[in-house]
Design a protein around this motif. Structure first.
Motif, PDB file in Angstrom:
ATOM      1  N   GLY A   1       0.829  -0.985   0.210  1.00 51.85           N
ATOM      2  CA  GLY A   1       0.114   0.004  -0.014  1.00 51.85           C
ATOM      3  C   GLY A   1       0.818   1.294  -0.061  1.00 51.85           C
ATOM      4  N   VAL A   2       0.101   2.328   0.022  1.00 47.86           N
ATOM      5  CA  VAL A   2       1.038   3.733   0.336  1.00 47.86           C
ATOM      6  C   VAL A   2       1.661   3.804   1.761  1.00 47.86           C
ATOM      7  CG1 VAL A   2       0.882   6.008   0.097  1.00 47.86           C
ATOM      8  CG2 VAL A   2      -0.517   4.713  -1.408  1.00 47.86           C
ATOM      9  N   GLY A   3       2.975   3.472   1.710  1.00 46.86           N
ATOM     10  CA  GLY A   3       3.667   3.307   3.168  1.00 46.86           C
ATOM     11  C   GLY A   3       3.077   2.355   4.106  1.00 46.86           C
ATOM     12  N   SER A   4       2.533   1.216   3.536  1.00 51.32           N
ATOM     13  CA  SER A   4       2.126   0.376   4.398  1.00 51.32           C
ATOM     14  C   SER A   4       2.087  -1.098   3.650  1.00 51.32           C
ATOM     15  CB  SER A   4       0.640   0.402   4.870  1.00 51.32           C
ATOM     16  OG  SER A   4      -0.198   0.546   3.815  1.00 51.32           O
ATOM     17  N   LEU A   5       1.828  -2.177   4.424  1.00 52.61           N
ATOM     18  CA  LEU A   5       1.910  -3.568   3.701  1.00 52.61           C
ATOM     19  C   LEU A   5       0.365  -4.147   4.217  1.00 52.61           C
ATOM     20  CD1 LEU A   5       5.410  -5.240   4.113  1.00 52.61           C
ATOM     21  CD2 LEU A   5       4.093  -4.249   2.157  1.00 52.61           C
ATOM     22  N   HIS A   6      -0.372  -4.882   3.427  1.00 54.74           N
ATOM     23  CA  HIS A   6      -1.573  -5.294   3.834  1.00 54.74           C
ATOM     24  C   HIS A   6      -1.523  -7.072   3.790  1.00 54.74           C
ATOM     25  CE1 HIS A   6      -3.492  -1.500   3.504  1.00 54.74           C
ATOM     26  NE2 HIS A   6      -2.929  -1.442   2.391  1.00 54.74           N
ATOM     27  N   VAL A   7      -1.418  -7.711   4.920  1.00 55.39           N
ATOM     28  CA  VAL A   7      -1.497  -9.134   5.035  1.00 55.39           C
ATOM     29  C   VAL A   7      -2.890  -9.548   5.034  1.00 55.39           C
ATOM     30  CG1 VAL A   7      -0.403 -11.035   6.359  1.00 55.39           C
ATOM     31  CG2 VAL A   7       0.733  -9.069   6.248  1.00 55.39           C
TER      32      VAL A   7
END
Length: 326
Positions: free
Chosen positions: A255-261
């Motif tokens: 994601g934008v500045g993130s990770l989605h698990v």
């Protein structure tokens, strides 16, 4: 009955008093001064005071109430109304006393729980240490590669278990907003692969498989031990909710500045649980379930600047954990 403010103070300090009906105009020490002494003494500060006086100016009434009186009745007072007010304040004082006793009991129980948790942590360390030493002894022997891999996983799990025991008090700090996360970059894919292997081993009898294809870049910004606890809970919950022989799918999306698990397992969350899936102590139909797994997942994600959400439909449940990335 006290004929002076000084006598009233002596009685209030010497005997259990439920309520004081206090005149203002008295010699030597007036009612205002008497009330001031009552409220400044811890032994008498809890006693409700009702002023009864012919002084009915606004300043007198406001002054009396500001000293801590619960009511102000002007003379001449109607006996029926006065008795009704006394009865009301006695009932309120009784209710406040009950609340104080309940609060004291809750505090005592909280201290007892903390003592039990400390003893439990202490008692758990010994068998986990034995497991750790045994796995290390096995790794020092001549083992075939598959058994060596299993022994290595046992060693890692025992180390993590010891670390988690040492940090159980952190959950309490998280709830109070006192936990300061020390965010560091780490390889989230490697952590997820390790947790997936351990979960499959734990659910061998139910033939649960976890399909996880690690993408190229999965550098997460968080606490690796906290994420280990988070995803151990998440994978365990997904495995427990899945039917025998099921496959749990795990995907990592940037994601934008993130990770989605995203953890996708077969089975839908019961209707009664959907609105309180992340609530503390919320559980439905799970033997021995305490309702802390999903609660701690969202809590641990939040203190790292992330979040956790759930969707359930079409015979599947999808838990999405969002964490910061570099």
């Amino acid at each position: 009955m006290a004929i002076s403010g000084r006598k009233a103070l002596e009685i209030a300090r010497a005997f259990p008093v439920d309520l004081i009906l206090l005149d203002i105009m008295m010699p030597v020490m007036d009612g205002f001064e008497t009330c001031r002494h009552l409220k400044s003494d811890p032994k008498t500060a809890h006693i409700p005071v009702i002023f009864l006086s012919a002084k009915d100016a606004v300043d007198d009434i406001v002054g009396g109430l500001s000293l801590g009186a619960v009511d102000y009745v002007s003379k001449p007072a109607d006996p029926t109304i006065l008795k009704a007010r006394i009865a009301t304040h006695l009932a309120l004082a009784t209710a406040m006393g009950d609340l104080k006793r309940q609060n004291d009991l809750l505090i005592e129980n909280a201290h007892l729980r903390e003592d039990v948790e400390r003893m439990t942590r202490h008692d758990l360390k010994s068998p986990i240490a034995v497991t750790l030493h045994a796995s290390q002894a096995l790794l020092g022997s001549d083992l075939p590669d598959p058994q060596r891999e299993h022994a290595h996983m046992i060693e890692m799990a025992a180390n993590h278990a010891l670390d988690m025991i040492n940090r159980t008090l952190d959950i309490h700090k998280m709830e109070k907003g006192e936990y300061q996360a020390a965010l560091q970059p780490f390889d989230l894919a490697a952590l997820l692969s390790r947790v997936a292997q351990q979960t499959e081993l734990a659910f061998t009898d139910r033939r649960i498989a976890i399909h996880f294809a690690a993408p190229g870049d999965t550098v997460c910004l968080g606490e690796s031990l906290l994420c280990y606890s988070l995803f151990t809970n998440a994978f365990k919950n997904a495995a427990e909710a899945s039917p025998p022989g099921a496959t749990i799918k795990v995907d990592v999306a940037p994601g934008v500045g993130s990770l989605h698990v995203v953890i996708d397992n077969e089975g839908e969350v019961p209707l009664t649980m959907r609105g309180r899936f992340f609530d503390k102590y919320a559980t439905a139909g799970k033997a021995g379930g305490m309702g802390l797994g999903t609660y701690s997942i969202r809590l641990m994600a939040a203190v790292q600047g992330g979040d956790a959400t759930m969707e359930t439909s079409d015979g599947h449940t999808r838990l999405t954990v969002t964490l910061p990335s570099v």
